[in-house]
Enzyme design. Sequence first.
Site, short mmCIF file in Angstrom:
data_model
loop_
_atom_site.label_atom_id
_atom_site.label_comp_id
_atom_site.label_asym_id
_atom_site.label_seq_id
_atom_site.Cartn_x
_atom_site.Cartn_y
_atom_site.Cartn_z
N ARG A 17 -11.06 -10.85 -0.33
CA ARG A 17 -11.94 -11.75 -1.07
C ARG A 17 -11.39 -13.17 -1.12
NH1 ARG A 17 -11.52 -7.78 -6.10
NH2 ARG A 17 -11.11 -6.40 -4.34
N LYS A 33 0.84 -1.20 0.00
CA LYS A 33 0.00 0.00 0.00
C LYS A 33 0.87 1.25 0.00
CE LYS A 33 -4.20 -1.65 2.18
NZ LYS A 33 -5.07 -1.45 1.01
N GLU A 59 -6.84 -9.04 -1.04
CA GLU A 59 -6.68 -10.29 -0.27
C GLU A 59 -7.93 -10.70 0.48
OE1 GLU A 59 -6.02 -7.36 0.92
OE2 GLU A 59 -7.07 -7.55 2.83
N ASP A 113 -8.68 -3.77 9.35
CA ASP A 113 -9.09 -4.70 8.30
C ASP A 113 -9.66 -6.02 8.85
OD1 ASP A 113 -9.53 -4.73 5.61
OD2 ASP A 113 -7.61 -5.65 5.09
#
Length: 473
Positions: free
Chosen positions: A327, A254, A325, A264
């Site tokens: 999904r 990122k 990631e 997250d």
Amino acid sequence: MKIKKIQNLDNFTGTILIPVFETTAKSIVPIEYNEISVYSQVFYGKKDTHYIIEKSDSTHIFIGLGKELDYKALKTIFRRIAAKQKDVFGKNVALVVPESFNNNQVEAAVSGLLLGTYNLGHYKKTELHPFLNADFELNYIAKTDFGETMEKALKIANAQLETFALVDLPPNRITPEYLANWTTETGKKHGFDVTVYGREKSAEIGLHSFLSVGKGSAREPQFIIMEYKPEGAKKHIGLVGKGITFDTGGLNIKVAGMVQMKCDMAGAAAVLGAMKLISDLKLPVQVTAIVPACENSVDAQSFLPSDVIQSYAGHSIEIIDTDAEGRLILADGLSYLIKNYKPDTVVDLATLTGSVVGTLGYECAGLFTNNEDLSKRLRDAGDKIGERLWQLPLWDAYTPDIESEIADVKNYSGKPVAGAISAAKFLEFFTEKHTSWAHLDIAGVAFGDDEFAKTKHATAYGVHLITNFIERL
Ligand code: BES
Ligand code: ZN
Ligand code: ZN
């Protein structure tokens, strides 16, 4: 916090909370309570105002409610009083319940009061909020008995407070293993079974997509399964929560906003908080929940963009971007849940895409489902308590976004458009054509700015929404 109904304030000294609906501004009739007259020049019940006055050894806080207000606004008003007027609270607090208050309003007010005890300074030396002292009692005066509603309000707030902490605590504390232990302990306390698969067992079962994401991390991935089976349950709900304890993006590292990526696992925390609450309230619905938990890190072992990986469902996946990631772990969570437990309805919650934030901002979560009845039930459940959802499409026209040349499916379209939708299409591919599945993309609502802290922090979005949805089935 203990709750006690009292008849009147005759023998009461302490802090008295008096919620007041708005009267006409500058009315010549003062607001009267307990031999106190409050003139409209200083206070007339306007929303988000309050007025504090000392009389006969008691502190009276008149709380402005406005003319009409929804569940969330009421909860926030009371959270604000508890959080910001902490210094005026001692051991004795009495809440004067307005005659027109119904159960929902009492629930919102009392759970708001408890939420106001939350302190983001987990690693600071701070004094305990007076409400959290073991002998603290919340007295209330009302025409009817609100005892049960108030106990429920405390349970809601306690589950939300736990979720706040799970999300706000740093990723070196909230590791996959920590989440697994938290769940095992909570399951023991509230009566649901917990099974945890580490790296070895997950590999044996075939959770390859899940394991690929955790490859670059020294922290062992944990596939957490919860089973709540109350006697006589007629319905069975399945939940899945994204549990990325930190998202660096992986090798597609990122370049912006990484510092916030401890959030997250907010989908996981919502599922965990909801499981605590559902079992604490002893709701008569069977719930099976899965939290795939791991860290998306950068390492020589990390999975690579262009890798082709396998999945529990047996579909191959081309990795276009290691930052997509969530999904991948949800895919295995969903197919494992659906294949082995066959719930009537499946709902997943995930801080899945930046795209949903671009689309809907911070006001509501993105809802994806092909089942209109489920859509309505979820939206209604959310509207009632101020955790709103807005539906976005899952049309077949978006399927090419996840079609791969080399594998059955790819994890990113490669295009900077409709990202939340193509992510949802990817998840749909792993739901085994389940006819009652919904995906909630909570990236914009799980972690945000508000009046309660200077930095972004957890909102516990989803805990009450999911519980309320299940309660209303
Ligand atoms: N965890 C992020 C999504 C996110 C964004 C959560 C903002 C909370 C706040 C997710 O894993 C991610 O990185 N998504 C990428 C996907 C892209 C690479 C296909 C995104 O949305 O930018
Ligand atoms: Zn990511
Ligand atoms: Zn992520």
